[in-house]
Design an enzyme around this catalytic site. Sequence first.
Site, mmCIF file in Angstrom:
data_model
loop_
_atom_site.group_PDB
_atom_site.id
_atom_site.type_symbol
_atom_site.label_atom_id
_atom_site.label_comp_id
_atom_site.label_asym_id
_atom_site.label_seq_id
_atom_site.Cartn_x
_atom_site.Cartn_y
_atom_site.Cartn_z
ATOM 1 N N TYR A 188 0.824 -1.209 0.000
ATOM 2 C CA TYR A 188 0.000 0.000 0.000
ATOM 3 C C TYR A 188 0.862 1.265 0.000
ATOM 4 O O TYR A 188 0.632 2.195 -0.784
ATOM 5 C CB TYR A 188 -0.910 -0.036 1.225
ATOM 6 C CG TYR A 188 -1.748 1.196 1.463
ATOM 7 C CD1 TYR A 188 -2.869 1.453 0.680
ATOM 8 C CD2 TYR A 188 -1.445 2.083 2.490
ATOM 9 C CE1 TYR A 188 -3.662 2.570 0.911
ATOM 10 C CE2 TYR A 188 -2.224 3.199 2.729
ATOM 11 C CZ TYR A 188 -3.333 3.439 1.932
ATOM 12 O OH TYR A 188 -4.108 4.545 2.169
ATOM 13 N N LYS A 222 1.086 4.187 -2.844
ATOM 14 C CA LYS A 222 0.762 5.575 -2.521
ATOM 15 C C LYS A 222 1.945 6.504 -2.757
ATOM 16 O O LYS A 222 1.774 7.672 -3.133
ATOM 17 C CB LYS A 222 0.285 5.673 -1.072
ATOM 18 C CG LYS A 222 -1.082 5.035 -0.818
ATOM 19 C CD LYS A 222 -2.157 5.607 -1.713
ATOM 20 C CE LYS A 222 -3.553 5.176 -1.295
ATOM 21 N NZ LYS A 222 -4.576 5.697 -2.233
#
Length: 301
Positions: free
Chosen positions: A170, A174
């Site tokens: 993640y 990002k």
Amino acid sequence: MGICEGRVVIVTGAGGGIGREHALAFAREGAHVVVNDIGASRQGDGRSPGPAQQVVDEIIAMGGKAVINSDDVADWEGAGRLVQTAIDTFGRLDVLVNNAGFLRDRMLVSLSEDEWDAVIRVHLKGHFATMRHAGVYWRAQAKAGNPVDGRVINTSSGAGLMGSVGQGNYASAKGGILTLTQIAAVEFGRYGVTVNAIAPAARTRMTEEAMPDMVAAPTDGSFDFYDPANVSPLVVWLGSAESKDITGRCFEIEGDKVSVAIGWQHGPEAKAGRRWEPSELGPVVAKLVDEAPAPTPVYGA
């Protein structure tokens, strides 16, 4: 008249959480909204048009204009259909808000290839695919001599800015979104489009499990610091005509606090006037690190 009156907005992942609040907030400011969501679980499993349709129904009930789209943003043809939905339904596209995503958290030594690929796909490719199709549309409009006042608002995270233990997939996605935002800001600028990112902190199904104590809603009527609706005013403003001079930035938004993030920059340097010898670099590197600001600690470290 709202600050986005008549503007056509796509919000991805708008069936719940922060995305839902974005869609409703844009509608309250007069925008026509394409509500995109595949209706998946927190881990990205399953599909249902129900959540997105509920948001569309809410917008219509308040007197606004909205249409559902259930395409997968990380599917190339699906991302194209999403952009075309805005054009076919409302005649154009002004704002793209990339918000869709899910989590599959594990420590790196336990993270599977499928868990890595799935999260990188929905976040990073999902942002690129929609931006690419929207960018092609805006480029064609600009070349045809039509006025373009476009906006892209991408969704990064504190994990993308600082890193986050147990979220290698993640956080990497990002972080990639932040770099993609900077590049797109330069490339899309020639067509009349600004590109910015946000790094929000709010109570959603992705944070309720990981941080239940921190994001719990207050029961005493006080300000709900982690209400996802707190994030949307900044996103709506970034989608408005007023934000035309702001591009290539990432804003952190948490409760009542808005700040602009400062990313990687050139720091202290040393020169030898020749090729360095490995044996002499120890004190040189130590001095550079000592002169540079300390990095913000990784979340969970």
